[in-house]
Design an enzyme around this catalytic site. Sequence first.
Site, PDB file in Angstrom:
ATOM      1  CB  VAL A  43      17.769  74.431  14.351  1.00 23.09           C
ATOM      2  CG1 VAL A  43      16.993  75.461  13.527  1.00 23.09           C
ATOM      3  CG2 VAL A  43      17.362  74.477  15.811  1.00 23.09           C
ATOM      4  N   GLY A 132      40.604  69.214  10.170  1.00 23.28           N
ATOM      5  CA  GLY A 132      39.757  68.113  10.638  1.00 23.28           C
ATOM      6  C   GLY A 132      40.223  67.508  11.942  1.00 23.28           C
ATOM      7  CB  ILE A 134      45.589  67.644  12.682  1.00 25.92           C
ATOM      8  CG1 ILE A 134      45.717  66.650  11.527  1.00 25.92           C
ATOM      9  CG2 ILE A 134      46.939  67.874  13.339  1.00 25.92           C
ATOM     10  CD1 ILE A 134      46.632  67.137  10.381  1.00 25.92           C
ATOM     11  CE  LYS A 203      39.840  73.873   6.258  1.00 20.68           C
ATOM     12  NZ  LYS A 203      39.775  72.773   5.282  1.00 20.68           N
TER      13      LYS A 203
END
Length: 398
Positions: A43, A132, A134, A203
Site C-alpha cells: 500500500v 540499522g 546493529i 533513537k
Amino acid sequence: MTLHSSATTSTAIHLFGFGTVGEGFYLLLHDAPQAHATISNIVVRSRSKARSLPDSAFQFSPEVTPSPFGAPLVVELIDQADDAFAIVSDALRKQIPAVSANKKMIATYLPQLLQLQESSTASLRYEGAVCGSIPILQLLDSYFGQEPLLSIQGIVNGTTNYILSAMQNNHTSYAEALKQAQGEGYAESDPTSDVKAWDAAYKLTLLNLHAFGEIISPKTILRMGIDTLDHSDLAFAKKKNKRIKLLATAQVVNHKLVTYVLPTFVANDSPFYHVDAEYNAIALEGKNVGQQFFKGKGAGAFPTASAVFADVQQVGKKLGYAYTKRKNPTALAADDASFLKVYIRTRTSALVTELPFASVTEGYIDQDYRYIIGTMSVANLKAYAPLIESDGGIIIAL
Ligand code: HSE
C-alpha cells in the site's frame, strides 16, 4: 495479489510504504525464498512517485488504510509518524503482528504502544528503528534484560556521521556532503530531522527504554544538531587532534539518568574516532559485563531492511520485546542537575557573555570567533540550546 512465488506455508505480508527501506525489504525478501514469507500487498500513498515496480504492483491509498482483518503480518515502512501509529495500533488491536522501522512514531507513541502490546496477543518489533543493522534493541532487551547498565553512548545517525566524515576526512562542504547522503538514501525525506539531531533523539528514547526502563520524551532531551557547525569548530577539533561526532549519550549518575544528544569531540583513542560514513556504533558499559562496543551500517536500504526482515521472523513466532527493564527500571528519570563539560561557540558577543557557565577553563573572544569551554548544568544547556542554535552557534561536548 502475490508478487512473487511462495511455498504454500509462506506468511503473507501486508506492506505499507515503498520508499528506500520498503523497496530494500521487497528486494531482500525476493532473494530469500527460504524465509517462507511473501509480500501479498503493497500500500502506497502517491501515484506520481517513480517506483521500480509497475503500478499494478501497488494499492494506492491517499488516506491511512487500516490493516485488513485476517492479514497474517503487517510491515509498516512509511514516513508519517501519525499515520504509521494508526496502522500499527490498528494491527495490534486486530491481533495482527506488526513490524515498524519508524523511530519517530515509536518514540512519540511509546506509552500507547506499550499498552497496546499488553492487551494484544500479537507482537510488535522495531529493530530497524535504531542503528540499522546493529541488533542493539534485541541485545539490550534480551541479553542485557537483567544486566544493570551504567552507560550507553553511540553514533546513531548515519546521515550526520556521513556528513561529518566527509567534511573532516575529505574537506567536502556541508551542503555537498548532505546532498551525497541524500543521494545514498541515508537521509530522512526531510533531512532537518537528521541534521538537527531529532532522529538521534528518537533513537535515544528507544535506547533509554530498553537499556534502563525509562520513557524520556525526545522533546525533553538536550539536543544540538550539526547544521550550525562551521570551519572554526572543525579547525579547533583538528588543532586538538580530535574529531567531531554526533553522539547520543545516557549515563547513570547517582541512580539517575543523564541523557543528551550533542556533537562531541572524540580523541583518536576513542572507538568512535574511526567510525565513518553511514556506519553507526554503540559503546555500553554494564556492571557485570564491563565495556562492549558494536559497529555496523546504520542507514541505507539493505542494512535497515535486514533488521526488518529479522523482525518479521521474530513476530511470526510471537516473539515481541520483553521490556524487562520497564517492568523493573534500573535508573530514575532524567537528571538535569548534572554538569557537562562543553565548548560553546556563538556568533554574537552578547550571547557568549550571558551564558551561565558554572566554571570556565578556556575561552577566546575576538570579532570573528568566540568560544568558551567550561561546565554547565544540563538544565541550563537545555534552556540555552535553542538560543545558541538560532544565533548560528553550537554546543560541542568534551
Ligand atoms: N536518516 C536515518 C539516518 C536513517 O541517517 O540514520 C536510518 O535510521
